[in-house]
Design a protein around this motif. Structure first.
Motif, PDB file in Angstrom:
ATOM      1  N   GLY A  62       0.815  -1.214   0.000  1.00  9.23           N
ATOM      2  CA  GLY A  62       0.000   0.000   0.000  1.00  9.23           C
ATOM      3  C   GLY A  62       0.841   1.253   0.000  1.00  9.23           C
ATOM      4  O   GLY A  62       0.553   2.211  -0.729  1.00  9.23           O
ATOM      5  N   ARG A  63       1.906   1.264   0.817  1.00 11.62           N
ATOM      6  CA  ARG A  63       2.765   2.454   0.849  1.00 11.62           C
ATOM      7  C   ARG A  63       3.598   2.588  -0.415  1.00 11.62           C
ATOM      8  O   ARG A  63       4.063   3.672  -0.736  1.00 11.62           O
ATOM      9  N   LEU A  64       3.802   1.489  -1.125  1.00  8.31           N
ATOM     10  CA  LEU A  64       4.538   1.536  -2.392  1.00  8.31           C
ATOM     11  C   LEU A  64       3.614   1.787  -3.580  1.00  8.31           C
ATOM     12  O   LEU A  64       4.067   1.821  -4.723  1.00  8.31           O
ATOM     13  N   GLY A  65       2.311   1.939  -3.327  1.00  7.62           N
ATOM     14  CA  GLY A  65       1.376   2.234  -4.400  1.00  7.62           C
ATOM     15  C   GLY A  65       0.871   1.012  -5.125  1.00  7.62           C
ATOM     16  O   GLY A  65       0.448   1.128  -6.284  1.00  7.62           O
ATOM     17  N   LEU A  66       0.882  -0.155  -4.475  1.00  6.77           N
ATOM     18  CA  LEU A  66       0.431  -1.398  -5.096  1.00  6.77           C
ATOM     19  C   LEU A  66      -0.813  -1.906  -4.385  1.00  6.77           C
ATOM     20  O   LEU A  66      -0.990  -1.709  -3.182  1.00  6.77           O
ATOM     21  N   LEU A  67      -1.660  -2.601  -5.104  1.00  9.16           N
ATOM     22  CA  LEU A  67      -2.831  -3.219  -4.524  1.00  9.16           C
ATOM     23  C   LEU A  67      -2.418  -4.387  -3.639  1.00  9.16           C
ATOM     24  O   LEU A  67      -1.329  -4.940  -3.814  1.00  9.16           O
ATOM     25  N   PRO A  68      -3.257  -4.787  -2.693  1.00  7.73           N
ATOM     26  CA  PRO A  68      -2.911  -5.938  -1.842  1.00  7.73           C
ATOM     27  C   PRO A  68      -2.708  -7.208  -2.666  1.00  7.73           C
ATOM     28  O   PRO A  68      -3.084  -7.286  -3.839  1.00  7.73           O
ATOM     29  N   ILE A  69      -2.128  -8.209  -2.031  1.00  9.83           N
ATOM     30  CA  ILE A  69      -1.797  -9.458  -2.712  1.00  9.83           C
ATOM     31  C   ILE A  69      -3.071 -10.089  -3.272  1.00  9.83           C
ATOM     32  O   ILE A  69      -4.051 -10.292  -2.559  1.00  9.83           O
ATOM     33  N   GLY A  70      -3.051 -10.401  -4.549  1.00  8.33           N
ATOM     34  CA  GLY A  70      -4.169 -11.084  -5.179  1.00  8.33           C
ATOM     35  C   GLY A  70      -5.387 -10.235  -5.427  1.00  8.33           C
ATOM     36  O   GLY A  70      -6.416 -10.761  -5.876  1.00  8.33           O
ATOM     37  N   VAL A  71      -5.334  -8.949  -5.124  1.00  8.74           N
ATOM     38  CA  VAL A  71      -6.496  -8.071  -5.279  1.00  8.74           C
ATOM     39  C   VAL A  71      -6.456  -7.395  -6.643  1.00  8.74           C
ATOM     40  O   VAL A  71      -5.399  -6.935  -7.088  1.00  8.74           O
ATOM     41  N   LYS A  72      -7.594  -7.358  -7.303  1.00  9.48           N
ATOM     42  CA  LYS A  72      -7.749  -6.641  -8.556  1.00  9.48           C
ATOM     43  C   LYS A  72      -8.899  -5.661  -8.412  1.00  9.48           C
ATOM     44  O   LYS A  72      -9.708  -5.769  -7.488  1.00  9.48           O
ATOM     45  N   LEU A  73      -8.956  -4.727  -9.328  1.00  8.56           N
ATOM     46  CA  LEU A  73     -10.108  -3.847  -9.344  1.00  8.56           C
ATOM     47  C   LEU A  73     -11.372  -4.675  -9.586  1.00  8.56           C
ATOM     48  O   LEU A  73     -11.312  -5.735 -10.212  1.00  8.56           O
ATOM     49  N   PRO A  74     -12.510  -4.223  -9.099  1.00  9.88           N
ATOM     50  CA  PRO A  74     -13.743  -4.969  -9.352  1.00  9.88           C
ATOM     51  C   PRO A  74     -13.952  -5.230 -10.842  1.00  9.88           C
ATOM     52  O   PRO A  74     -13.573  -4.423 -11.693  1.00  9.88           O
ATOM     53  N   LEU A  75     -14.545  -6.388 -11.122  1.00 10.84           N
ATOM     54  CA  LEU A  75     -14.740  -6.791 -12.513  1.00 10.84           C
ATOM     55  C   LEU A  75     -15.531  -5.750 -13.296  1.00 10.84           C
ATOM     56  O   LEU A  75     -15.238  -5.495 -14.467  1.00 10.84           O
ATOM     57  N   LYS A  76     -16.495  -5.143 -12.656  1.00  5.56           N
ATOM     58  CA  LYS A  76     -17.301  -4.127 -13.336  1.00  5.56           C
ATOM     59  C   LYS A  76     -16.446  -2.952 -13.779  1.00  5.56           C
ATOM     60  O   LYS A  76     -16.584  -2.458 -14.913  1.00  5.56           O
ATOM     61  N   ILE A  77     -15.544  -2.517 -12.920  1.00  8.49           N
ATOM     62  CA  ILE A  77     -14.688  -1.380 -13.261  1.00  8.49           C
ATOM     63  C   ILE A  77     -13.709  -1.764 -14.366  1.00  8.49           C
ATOM     64  O   ILE A  77     -13.451  -0.980 -15.288  1.00  8.49           O
ATOM     65  N   ARG A  78     -13.176  -2.990 -14.295  1.00 10.43           N
ATOM     66  CA  ARG A  78     -12.258  -3.422 -15.357  1.00 10.43           C
ATOM     67  C   ARG A  78     -12.972  -3.500 -16.702  1.00 10.43           C
ATOM     68  O   ARG A  78     -12.409  -3.117 -17.736  1.00 10.43           O
ATOM     69  N   ARG A  79     -14.183  -3.992 -16.700  1.00  7.97           N
ATOM     70  CA  ARG A  79     -14.934  -4.055 -17.950  1.00  7.97           C
ATOM     71  C   ARG A  79     -15.222  -2.658 -18.482  1.00  7.97           C
ATOM     72  O   ARG A  79     -15.128  -2.410 -19.683  1.00  7.97           O
ATOM     73  N   GLN A  80     -15.570  -1.760 -17.586  1.00  7.56           N
ATOM     74  CA  GLN A  80     -15.816  -0.385 -18.013  1.00  7.56           C
ATOM     75  C   GLN A  80     -14.556   0.244 -18.597  1.00  7.56           C
ATOM     76  O   GLN A  80     -14.637   1.037 -19.550  1.00  7.56           O
ATOM     77  N   GLY A  81     -13.394  -0.099 -18.031  1.00  7.70           N
ATOM     78  CA  GLY A  81     -12.147   0.414 -18.586  1.00  7.70           C
ATOM     79  C   GLY A  81     -11.911  -0.064 -20.004  1.00  7.70           C
ATOM     80  O   GLY A  81     -11.487   0.708 -20.873  1.00  7.70           O
ATOM     81  N   TRP A  82     -12.192  -1.344 -20.264  1.00  2.00           N
ATOM     82  CA  TRP A  82     -12.031  -1.859 -21.624  1.00  2.00           C
ATOM     83  C   TRP A  82     -13.083  -1.281 -22.574  1.00  2.00           C
ATOM     84  O   TRP A  82     -12.795  -1.030 -23.749  1.00  2.00           O
ATOM     85  N   ILE A  83     -14.282  -1.067 -22.074  1.00  2.00           N
ATOM     86  CA  ILE A  83     -15.314  -0.447 -22.910  1.00  2.00           C
ATOM     87  C   ILE A  83     -14.901   0.969 -23.283  1.00  2.00           C
ATOM     88  O   ILE A  83     -15.068   1.402 -24.439  1.00  2.00           O
TER      89      ILE A  83
END
Length: 793
Positions: A62-83
């Motif tokens: 978190g202090r290095l600007g990285l998401l926690p281990i194994g965590v990704k953005l919610p699928l809805k947000i990722r899909r919206q990014g690709w759209i």
């Protein structure tokens, strides 16, 4: 274990971030010596337990600007990014491929690169074309008799022309689609890449779509995509290198966080937010950086198109080095600078630079393979003249390669012939002197516009809404980089530093405005960053960073505790609340107490700060201390839940029925207010926002969840904390759930509206200028309407 080993970490030296606080008295220090913490009993060299190591790794990430281990953005947000990227790609495809064959003419520098690409495709090397204008006319008719067998001297590496030759191989050399297909498809891919980079940097589909649309509708990008010259290909390969650099930053920091968390420690910090000190003063080694290797390959290919990519290798390499230093310092490495130089810097150099050199040399393989290429006999000719060769004993091909590069270097540093459309690098950022790529005047253009006189023109003017707003956005980026040390701002500035700043050393050379297409992606990212900051929809850079807004320009603001009471009714209060919402997103509701700036001395009777088991322990975004009440001495006793009643105060008739911090009848509320406020309401901070008695009762349990000022002591650590209000009319309210630092901010209506407004301005400017970016048949008066500056003609 020795006595020194059993000493608490707070007594082990000044390097330990968990040392005794100066506010502790001598008795407390002695007590701490006699009763060491459990952490002081463990061997500092031993690693943490598996569960603790994973927790600490996530904290480091978190202090290095990285998401926690194994965590990704919610699928809805990722899909919206690709759209969003898909919508931008569709806009880019339409604007770049629509009527790509027009004009059916060799325009501007296509006379060098289109015919050079055809020669590579036909002969394997670049041959000489006999006649200038006549050769162009014959080429348009499919007559290639002007191409001779003798080699032509060229001053740019061959990779870009080989890529253009692929388009001619697929679609033919007798039409504009064949000449320009490669540059057009590269332009579309660059738009997609910018949208994906914005999504990775800002974690907002809205901003990713904005960046993609701004890139897709920029005039310079459209013109360069619809013209068969090298600069668009150069910009794409540099952008690929930039994308790989961002991935390397994440990959290398993730490795560092994992190895630090699972390694031994010299001491364990108990201060919140402070890192443990690794046992190795240099920190762990980070071996293997495949994305940095990929960045070197992409930048080497960029150099195989144009030499200006060499500055990207230098600047991006320095950026990678600076990020490595920062990561080791954040991780608590004691000798972070030396480790950054020897354990990160040197390995990174020998990863990035050799990869770039190898990729650059790979671009010259056809030149080495064909002895008829220009310059292949330079070593033999120099030996015949009795001149010394660069590398004695090396093959003639190698010496010829070196001599050829010396010749190219001399050309690029001595080109000073005057051109009507030349400009300086400081002109590019304001689009002062665009280049006229194509012009058919009223005497030659067909009369298809419906007016008395028609013209056809292609001008490389950028979208003024992107470039002029981008200039203002650059100021925001610089402030964020230096004031908040936001790595995203520094990454954007690295793009400027790689592809724009170096041209300041070529003020005596003939250079042109369309070279700026190489740093167009970073102008778009700067504009996107500024728009996100303006509307507070840009994600946080790391776990400790506050949400950026335009407030960071003017310095720190006074934090405010929210209360669940109705909004103020007065015009003055409503105006202040609207300004707070717009700039700080922290409205000052009625009853809220303004907080002093950091460093303000506290009165002796001021409310103490929250203990460690307070709400701040459970919710990182919660206030860390009770409001300071020294500015309200008349209210201090009344607001304190444990204060004894005054000797002359009569008990309230409803005191038993209405305990503290519960709703009271109007009569009690009024009595509470009248006893606490001054005789000048406009000078009393509490009274001017205090709700009426009826409003306070109406708020009740249905009031919205929000932050509150001090109340009774917080509950035990195993009980979820509650926030309390100084106003007895407001009941206890549970703390609202907090988002993780990496989660995208909630979309505010004003934010969406502002992004839509800026996008609408960009679309309107693109619609207005598109005829001049594509050479459409327009009236002369309509063309004049676009010439806002005399330098644009």
């Amino acid at each position: 274990m020795s006595e020194k080993d059993t000493t608490p970490s707070s007594q082990q030296g000044e390097n330990d971030p968990g040392q005794t606080h100066p506010a502790q008295g001598p008795a407390q220090a002695v007590k701490q010596k006699r009763r060491p913490s459990p952490d002081s009993q463990r061997d500092p060299g031993m690693p943490l337990e598996a569960k603790d190591a994973e927790a600490y790794e996530n904290d480091l990430r978190g202090r290095l600007g990285l998401l926690p281990i194994g965590v990704k953005l919610p699928l809805k947000i990722r899909r919206q990014g690709w759209i969003a990227a898909g919508i931008a790609a569709l806009a880019a495809f339409v604007t770049r491929f629509w009527n790509l064959n027009h004009p059916h003419a060799i325009i501007f520098d296509e006379t060098y690169y289109v015919k050079g690409a055809f020669s590579l495709l036909r002969k394997g090397y670049e041959g000489t074309w006999e006649g200038a204008e006549k050769a162009n006319e014959l080429f348009l008719k499919g007559d290639y008799s002007a191409l001779k067998d003798s080699a032509d001297k060229v001053v740019h590496p061959p990779l870009g022309k080989w890529i253009m030759a692929a388009g001619q191989w697929m679609f033919g050399s007798d039409n504009g689609v064949g000449w320009r297909f490669s540059t057009a498809i590269v332009g579309v891919l660059a738009v997609i890449l910018v949208a994906r980079i914005a999504m990775r940097m800002f974690r907002s589909p809205l901003l990713a779509g904005f960046a993609g649309i701004a890139m897709a509708l920029d005039g310079m990008g459209i013109v360069m995509s619809r013209t068969g010259i090298l600069d668009n290909i150069l910009a794409y390969f540099v952008l690929l290198g930039f994308w790989a650099l961002l991935l390397d930053r994440e990959h290398s920091r993730a490795k560092l966080a994992k190895r630090v968390a699972r390694g031994g420690f010299r001491s364990l910090s108990r201060a919140p937010g402070a890192p443990h000190v690794p046992a190795d003063p240099w920190g762990p080694r980070v071996v293997g950086r495949p994305w940095l290797l990929a960045a070197g390959i992409f930048l080497g290919f960029a150099g195989g198109v144009k030499w200006s990519a060499i500055y990207a290798v230098a600047v991006f390499g320095l950026a990678a080095f600076a990020w490595s230093l920062s990561a080791r310092r954040i991780a608590g490495v004691r000798l972070w600078f030396g480790a950054g130089v020897f354990r990160d810097g040197l390995p990174a150099f020998f990863t990035l630079v050799p990869a770039a050199v190898a990729a650059y040399l790979a671009a010259w393989i056809p030149w080495f393979a064909d002895s008829r290429s220009w310059g292949r006999q330079l070593a033999k000719e120099a030996a015949e003249r009795g001149e010394d060769l660069p590398l004695t004993g090396a093959p003639d091909a190698v010496n010829s390669f070196i001599l050829y590069h010396k010749d190219m270097w001399h050309f690029h540093h001595t080109l000073s012939s005057h051109h009507d459309y030349q400009s300086q690098m400081w002109d590019w950022i304001i689009q002062r002197r665009p280049v006229s790529f194509y012009w058919l005047g009223t005497d030659k253009a067909p009369n298809k516009c419906g007016a008395h006189s028609c013209v056809e023109a292609i001008t490389s003017i950028g979208n003024v809404a992107v470039w002029w707003l981008g200039l203002a956005a650059l100021i925001v980026v610089v402030l964020a980089a230096f004031k908040h040390r936001d790595w995203r701002a520094w990454a954007i500035l690295a793009g400027y530093g790689a592809m724009w700043v170096p041209w300041i050393s070529y003020t005596n050379r003939t250079i042109f405005q369309f070279y700026a297409v190489a740093f167009l992606p970073y102008v778009v990212l700067a504009l996107t960053f500024a728009v996100g900051v303006a509307e507070q929809i840009v994600g946080r850079a790391h776990s400790g960073q506050p949400r950026l807004s335009f407030g960071f320009i003017s310095g720190p603001t006074r934090p405010v505790r929210r209360q669940s009471v109705p909004l103020p009714a007065g015009a003055r209060s409503q105006l202040r609340n609207a300004i707070a919402v717009r700039f700080d997103d922290e409205p000052l509701p009625p009853g809220a107490i303004p907080q002093p700036l950091p460093g303000t001395p506290r009165a002796p009777n001021a409310t103490p700060t929250l203990p460690p088991n307070s709400a701040a322990q459970y919710f990182p975004g919660a206030p860390a201390a009770f409001p300071n009440t020294e500015a309200f001495p008349s209210n201090a006793e009344t607001l304190s839940p444990n204060a004894a009643p005054a000797s002359n105060a009569a008990p309230s008739p409803n005191a038993a029925a209405h305990p503290p911090n519960t709703a009271t009848p109007p009569s009690d509320t009024k009595a509470f207010s009248s006893g606490a406020v001054s005789s000048h309401p406009e000078h009393n901070q509490t009274n001017r926002f205090e709700p009426s008695a009826g409003e306070a009762i109406a708020a009740g349990a249905d009031a919205p969840l929000s932050w509150h000022a001090p109340g009774p002591p917080p509950p035990a650590p195993d009980v979820p904390p509650e926030f309390h209000s100084p106003n007895p009319a407001v009941p206890y309210v549970a703390a609202p759930p907090q988002k993780q630092w990496w989660e995208p901010p909630a979309r505010r209506r004003t934010g969406v509206f502002f992004v839509g407004l800026v996008t609408a301005v960009i679309v309107a400017a693109a619609a207005f200028w598109y005829p001049l970016w594509t050479g459409q048949n327009i009236s002369h008066s309509f063309w004049q309407l676009h010439m806002w500056l005399p330098s644009w003609i």
